[in-house]
Motif scaffolding. Structure first.
Motif, PDB file in Angstrom:
ATOM      1  N   TYR A   3       0.837  -1.202   0.000  1.00 36.61           N
ATOM      2  CA  TYR A   3       0.000   0.000   0.000  1.00 36.61           C
ATOM      3  C   TYR A   3       0.869   1.248   0.000  1.00 36.61           C
ATOM      4  CZ  TYR A   3      -2.380   4.006   1.854  1.00 36.61           C
ATOM      5  OH  TYR A   3      -2.813   5.285   2.033  1.00 36.61           O
ATOM      6  N   TRP A  24      -2.080  -2.449  -6.078  1.00 30.81           N
ATOM      7  CA  TRP A  24      -3.250  -2.732  -5.232  1.00 30.81           C
ATOM      8  C   TRP A  24      -3.798  -4.120  -5.526  1.00 30.81           C
ATOM      9  CZ3 TRP A  24      -8.054  -3.360  -7.684  1.00 30.81           C
ATOM     10  CH2 TRP A  24      -9.120  -3.613  -6.824  1.00 30.81           C
ATOM     11  N   TYR A  25      -3.901  -4.473  -6.802  1.00 30.03           N
ATOM     12  CA  TYR A  25      -4.450  -5.766  -7.186  1.00 30.03           C
ATOM     13  C   TYR A  25      -3.545  -6.909  -6.715  1.00 30.03           C
ATOM     14  CZ  TYR A  25      -6.673  -9.440  -9.821  1.00 30.03           C
ATOM     15  OH  TYR A  25      -7.317 -10.594 -10.168  1.00 30.03           O
ATOM     16  N   ASN A  27      -1.612  -6.865  -4.094  1.00 34.48           N
ATOM     17  CA  ASN A  27      -1.827  -6.932  -2.650  1.00 34.48           C
ATOM     18  C   ASN A  27      -3.110  -7.700  -2.340  1.00 34.48           C
ATOM     19  OD1 ASN A  27      -1.140  -6.366   0.013  1.00 34.48           O
ATOM     20  ND2 ASN A  27      -2.185  -4.416   0.009  1.00 34.48           N
ATOM     21  N   ARG A  28      -4.146  -7.414  -3.086  1.00 32.63           N
ATOM     22  CA  ARG A  28      -5.436  -8.074  -2.880  1.00 32.63           C
ATOM     23  C   ARG A  28      -5.367  -9.556  -3.239  1.00 32.63           C
ATOM     24  NH1 ARG A  28     -10.976  -6.520  -5.954  1.00 32.63           N
ATOM     25  NH2 ARG A  28     -12.316  -7.829  -4.716  1.00 32.63           N
ATOM     26  N   HIS A  32      -4.929 -11.116   0.363  1.00 26.46           N
ATOM     27  CA  HIS A  32      -6.343 -11.001   0.719  1.00 26.46           C
ATOM     28  C   HIS A  32      -6.612  -9.745   1.539  1.00 26.46           C
ATOM     29  CE1 HIS A  32      -6.936 -14.962  -0.919  1.00 26.46           C
ATOM     30  NE2 HIS A  32      -5.905 -15.366  -0.216  1.00 26.46           N
ATOM     31  N   VAL A  33      -5.941  -8.678   1.167  1.00 24.80           N
ATOM     32  CA  VAL A  33      -6.088  -7.381   1.805  1.00 24.80           C
ATOM     33  C   VAL A  33      -6.488  -6.398   0.719  1.00 24.80           C
ATOM     34  CG1 VAL A  33      -4.858  -5.526   2.994  1.00 24.80           C
ATOM     35  CG2 VAL A  33      -4.364  -7.892   3.562  1.00 24.80           C
ATOM     36  N   ASP A  34      -7.580  -5.669   0.952  1.00 23.16           N
ATOM     37  CA  ASP A  34      -8.074  -4.712  -0.034  1.00 23.16           C
ATOM     38  C   ASP A  34      -7.956  -3.306   0.547  1.00 23.16           C
ATOM     39  OD1 ASP A  34      -9.352  -3.246  -1.944  1.00 23.16           O
ATOM     40  OD2 ASP A  34     -11.216  -4.383  -1.911  1.00 23.16           O
ATOM     41  N   ASP A  36      -7.461   0.325  -0.673  1.00 24.31           N
ATOM     42  CA  ASP A  36      -7.478   1.133  -1.882  1.00 24.31           C
ATOM     43  C   ASP A  36      -6.276   2.085  -1.898  1.00 24.31           C
ATOM     44  OD1 ASP A  36      -8.312   3.429  -3.743  1.00 24.31           O
ATOM     45  OD2 ASP A  36      -9.875   1.921  -4.076  1.00 24.31           O
ATOM     46  N   VAL A  54     -10.570  -4.642   4.591  1.00 25.82           N
ATOM     47  CA  VAL A  54     -11.001  -3.788   3.485  1.00 25.82           C
ATOM     48  C   VAL A  54     -10.954  -2.343   3.963  1.00 25.82           C
ATOM     49  CG1 VAL A  54     -12.880  -3.185   1.926  1.00 25.82           C
ATOM     50  CG2 VAL A  54     -12.523  -5.563   2.571  1.00 25.82           C
ATOM     51  N   THR A  72     -13.365  -3.761   8.342  1.00 26.13           N
ATOM     52  CA  THR A  72     -13.804  -3.001   7.179  1.00 26.13           C
ATOM     53  C   THR A  72     -13.921  -1.532   7.571  1.00 26.13           C
ATOM     54  OG1 THR A  72     -15.049  -4.860   6.284  1.00 26.13           O
ATOM     55  CG2 THR A  72     -15.638  -2.673   5.475  1.00 26.13           C
TER      56      THR A  72
END
Length: 135
Positions: A3, A24-25, A27-28, A32-34, A36, A54, A72
């Motif tokens: 990030y 970002w993608y 990392n996701r 499994h971390v979103d 932005d 998230v 979240t």
């Protein structure tokens, strides 16, 4: 770490948004971390067991934010507030805040410095004083 590489340190700040989005993608996909790349998170950010975290694009957080798994931090576009001539629908989080496992913070809420949000708590209203912690 990804990030900070995508947003504050390099790509997003120098207007290379497509590369920031790729980071970002990654990392996701792998962790499994979103988070932005447009979120504004201060230094000292700690992600403890980040699985399922998230963090939305307009989230603003001060330094020393500590987040546990399943948290979240997101918005509510149906409930916006105006601040400094711009619409805010995401949380504004102070310094040295801890958000424990599976807690959710939704909407244009303000969280004061030093607040600890307990596990499984759903926060939809401001927490403006440390003594009013959701412990």
């Amino acid at each position: 770490m990804l990030y900070f590489f995508a947003h504050p340190i390099f790509f997003y700040r120098i207007k290379l948004r497509p590369i920031a989005k790729i980071v970002w993608y990654i990392n996701r996909l792998f962790f499994h971390v979103d988070i932005d790349y447009r979120a504004d998170i201060g230094g000292g950010f700690v992600l403890v067991h980040g699985l399922g975290v998230v963090i939305g694009r307009g989230v603003t957080a001060g330094t020393g934010l500590k987040i546990y798994q399943g948290v979240t931090l997101g918005g509510n576009q149906g409930r916006c507030i105006e601040k400094d001539g711009r619409k805010i629908w995401m949380p504004i989080i102070g310094n040295n805040v801890t958000v424990y496992t599976d807690a959710k913070v939704f909407g244009p809420v303000r969280i004061a410095d030093g607040v600890k949000i307990k596990a499984n708590e759903i926060v939809t209203k401001d927490i403006l004083h440390e003594e009013n912690n959701a412990k």
